[in-house]
Design a protein around this motif. Structure first.
Motif, PDB file in Angstrom:
ATOM      1  N   SER A 109       0.813  -1.220   0.000  1.00  9.28           N
ATOM      2  CA  SER A 109       0.000   0.000   0.000  1.00  9.28           C
ATOM      3  C   SER A 109       0.844   1.267   0.000  1.00  9.28           C
ATOM      4  O   SER A 109       0.321   2.349  -0.227  1.00  9.28           O
ATOM      5  N   SER A 110       2.164   1.147   0.240  1.00 12.49           N
ATOM      6  CA  SER A 110       3.040   2.306   0.131  1.00 12.49           C
ATOM      7  C   SER A 110       4.325   1.939  -0.606  1.00 12.49           C
ATOM      8  O   SER A 110       5.187   1.228  -0.077  1.00 12.49           O
ATOM      9  N   LYS A 111       4.463   2.448  -1.818  1.00 12.78           N
ATOM     10  CA  LYS A 111       5.676   2.182  -2.598  1.00 12.78           C
ATOM     11  C   LYS A 111       6.885   2.859  -1.954  1.00 12.78           C
ATOM     12  O   LYS A 111       8.007   2.360  -2.076  1.00 12.78           O
ATOM     13  N   VAL A 112       6.652   3.973  -1.249  1.00 18.01           N
ATOM     14  CA  VAL A 112       7.752   4.648  -0.555  1.00 18.01           C
ATOM     15  C   VAL A 112       8.264   3.749   0.567  1.00 18.01           C
ATOM     16  O   VAL A 112       9.469   3.511   0.705  1.00 18.01           O
ATOM     17  N   ALA A 188       0.334  11.762  -3.424  1.00 15.50           N
ATOM     18  CA  ALA A 188       0.938  12.843  -2.633  1.00 15.50           C
ATOM     19  C   ALA A 188       2.459  12.722  -2.646  1.00 15.50           C
ATOM     20  O   ALA A 188       3.186  13.706  -2.558  1.00 15.50           O
ATOM     21  N   ARG A 189       2.931  11.472  -2.747  1.00 13.88           N
ATOM     22  CA  ARG A 189       4.368  11.244  -2.920  1.00 13.88           C
ATOM     23  C   ARG A 189       4.535  10.280  -4.087  1.00 13.88           C
ATOM     24  O   ARG A 189       3.624   9.499  -4.388  1.00 13.88           O
ATOM     25  N   ILE A 190       5.692  10.321  -4.716  1.00 17.72           N
ATOM     26  CA  ILE A 190       5.964   9.359  -5.785  1.00 17.72           C
ATOM     27  C   ILE A 190       7.322   8.714  -5.560  1.00 17.72           C
ATOM     28  O   ILE A 190       8.191   9.275  -4.891  1.00 17.72           O
ATOM     29  N   VAL A 191       7.474   7.520  -6.119  1.00 13.92           N
ATOM     30  CA  VAL A 191       8.778   6.881  -6.225  1.00 13.92           C
ATOM     31  C   VAL A 191       9.145   6.898  -7.698  1.00 13.92           C
ATOM     32  O   VAL A 191       8.304   6.590  -8.547  1.00 13.92           O
ATOM     33  N   ILE A 192      10.363   7.306  -8.002  1.00 17.09           N
ATOM     34  CA  ILE A 192      10.845   7.196  -9.382  1.00 17.09           C
ATOM     35  C   ILE A 192      11.962   6.156  -9.394  1.00 17.09           C
ATOM     36  O   ILE A 192      12.941   6.271  -8.651  1.00 17.09           O
ATOM     37  N   GLN A 193      11.764   5.125 -10.198  1.00 18.67           N
ATOM     38  CA  GLN A 193      12.775   4.063 -10.324  1.00 18.67           C
ATOM     39  C   GLN A 193      13.420   4.134 -11.702  1.00 18.67           C
ATOM     40  O   GLN A 193      12.738   4.456 -12.685  1.00 18.67           O
ATOM     41  N   TYR A 277       4.108 -11.338  -2.330  1.00 17.26           N
ATOM     42  CA  TYR A 277       4.208 -11.583  -3.779  1.00 17.26           C
ATOM     43  C   TYR A 277       5.060 -10.484  -4.398  1.00 17.26           C
ATOM     44  O   TYR A 277       4.561  -9.428  -4.741  1.00 17.26           O
ATOM     45  N   PRO A 278       6.375 -10.719  -4.484  1.00 18.24           N
ATOM     46  CA  PRO A 278       7.221  -9.734  -5.139  1.00 18.24           C
ATOM     47  C   PRO A 278       7.178  -9.910  -6.655  1.00 18.24           C
ATOM     48  O   PRO A 278       7.176 -11.034  -7.150  1.00 18.24           O
ATOM     49  N   LEU A 290      10.806  -5.296  -8.372  1.00 21.69           N
ATOM     50  CA  LEU A 290      10.138  -4.108  -8.921  1.00 21.69           C
ATOM     51  C   LEU A 290       9.153  -3.544  -7.924  1.00 21.69           C
ATOM     52  O   LEU A 290       8.945  -2.337  -7.839  1.00 21.69           O
ATOM     53  N   GLU A 291       8.473  -4.453  -7.222  1.00 18.41           N
ATOM     54  CA  GLU A 291       7.402  -4.039  -6.306  1.00 18.41           C
ATOM     55  C   GLU A 291       7.032  -5.242  -5.445  1.00 18.41           C
ATOM     56  O   GLU A 291       7.354  -6.384  -5.770  1.00 18.41           O
TER      57      GLU A 291
END
Ligand code: AMP
Ligand code: GLY
Length: 431
Positions: A109-112, A188-193, A277-278, A290-291
């Motif tokens: 629920s939070s990529k950060v 509200a926040r993003i992750v850039i990969q 589950y990655p 990746l996630e």
């Protein structure tokens, strides 16, 4: 045992179908379920699974139902109720749940949170940064030559990831998520990969807070059209195992990805119970995450459960009780393939209420199971009721035979506008 399963997709049909085979299971409710789930019988006493008209995100009504009927175990399929804390809510009432609590579900629920966790614990992943402001985000993307994945921090119905190949696309993606809030507060926040190149595979591991048990490999096909063309979807088909990944590869994944994750959870005080589950990219520098998802994959579950030999109720029960190290999990050596049949137009807009023909004929084919996703019963007919409609799944001695069996069943089924890929499992064969 009495069980409550939450969700209405192909994943939940596969879970219910497998749980219904357990000699210990004497009642299953599914909220809200679908037409295929409502037709499943329990092996123990031949009773039908009961679909309950409560949505998977209606936490209050689900809790009220569970308080009244006291299931021995509730199994949660989708991500949203986990992120909203359904496990915490049920456990406060002494109700046993399969799935991570709200804090543990942050892996999805939070990529950060997930990105910072991986960096803190040395888990191989893409080079990345976290941003809440356009200028800094754009400068970071520029350092990657614009080749990046821009990801909304929160859940966005699987749509919050934008793949960019140049600076114009990157700036647009940042603007869309961070400034124009296309995904609401999730952005509200993003992750850039950095953009990773390679082959994507799915991992699943069961975790009881102390022990993690890795499933065999599987591969999803996320693009809508053959040859990985067209828009991203929830998943158009899966195969398991992925033949080009050897036992040695899997051992290395366990060592570099799963074990540091478990140690990280212990160090950070995260009690993770459920499925992790990655999504992995197999790059030239080895596998990278990746996630993370905090639930069973859909349609990964359909192929996994066709191959699972052990009693799923025993396995999930052991997981919730913290006894995963003491049970055996057996898998069939055969391969499984799942082909998703979707409504015409999916993942965009599509029509509903199209009668589905040939389900009985397909269901009689050997080693085949037609899992329902977006289906409903109207009068005497099963009709389409969603984007992904069916997950036609078959077992075979090898991947080619499983593919042939799955497509034989697909060819027996008809509904207006049916859309599916012809090449599920081909990538795995081609490598
Ligand atoms: P996610 O929801 O984070 O898995 O992203 C959805 C899809 O975007 C993945 O299944 C990949 O196909 C793609 N993707 C995400 N992150 C990256 C990355 N860093 N490099 C390349 N592709 C990516
Ligand atoms: N198979 C894609 C997903 O479950 O997210």
């Amino acid at each position: 045992m009495k069980l409550l399963v939450i969700g209405s997709g192909g994943r939940e049909h596969a879970l219910v179908w497998k749980l219904a085979q357990s000699a210990r299971v004497r009642q299953i409710w599914c909220a809200p379920g679908n037409a295929g789930i409502a037709a499943e019988h329990l092996a123990a006493n031949d009773t039908l699974v009961e679909c309950v008209p409560i949505g998977a995100e209606d936490l209050e009504l689900l809790l009220a139902f569970a308080r009244k009927h006291r299931p021995d175990l509730t199994v949660v399929g989708p991500d949203n109720p986990l992120a909203a804390g359904i496990v915490d809510l049920f456990e406060q009432d002494g109700l046993r749940m399969f799935g991570p609590n709200r804090s543990a579900a942050r892996f999805e629920s939070s990529k950060v949170f997930a990105q910072e966790f991986m960096e803190r614990h040395g888990i191989p992943t893409a080079r990345a940064g976290t941003f809440s402001e356009f200028g800094a985000a754009s400068r970071f993307a520029s350092g990657l030559g614009g080749r990046c994945a821009v990801k909304a921090d929160g859940l966005a119905l699987g749509k919050g990831v934008l793949i960019c190949r140049n600076m114009e696309q990157a700036d647009q993606a940042i603007e869309q998520i961070l400034v124009r809030k296309a995904f609401g507060p999730a952005g509200a926040r993003i992750v850039i990969q950095e953009l990773l190149e390679g082959t994507e595979v799915s991992l699943h591991a069961l975790c009881d807070g102390k022990t993690a048990r890795l499933f065999p490999t599987s591969q999803d096909h996320k693009r809508a059209l053959d040859g990985d063309q067209g828009p991203n979807t929830g998943g158009m088909g899966t195969c398991s195992p992925v033949p080009f990944l050897s036992e040695a590869d899997l051992a290395s994944v366990r060592r570099t990805i799963l074990e540091p994750w478990l140690r990280g959870c212990a160090a950070d005080g995260i009690d993770y119970r459920g499925i992790l589950y990655p999504g992995l990219m197999l790059t030239q520098d080895g596998p990278k995450v990746l996630e993370y998802n905090a639930r069973f994959g859909d349609p990964e579950t359909q192929v996994y459960l066709m191959r699972l030999e052990s009693d799923l109720a025993d396995v999930l029960d052991a997981c919730v009780s913290g006894g995963l190290d003491r049970i055996e999990i057996r898998w069939r050596p055969e391969s499984a393939v799942c082909v998703v049949m979707a409504s015409g137009g999916y993942p965009g807009s599509y029509a509903k209420h199209k009668p589905i023909h040939g389900l009985d004929a397909a269901g009689r084919l050997p080693n085949t199971k037609v899992f329902h996703a977006g289906t409903a019963r109207e009068a005497d007919q099963v009709v389409t009721n969603g984007g992904r409609v069916l997950g036609v799944t078959a077992l075979g001695a090898d991947l080619e035979k499983a593919r042939a069996a799955a497509y034989a069943a697909v060819d027996a089924i008809r509904f207006e506008g049916a859309q599916f890929r012809r090449d599920i499992g081909m990538k795995a064969l081609a490598r």
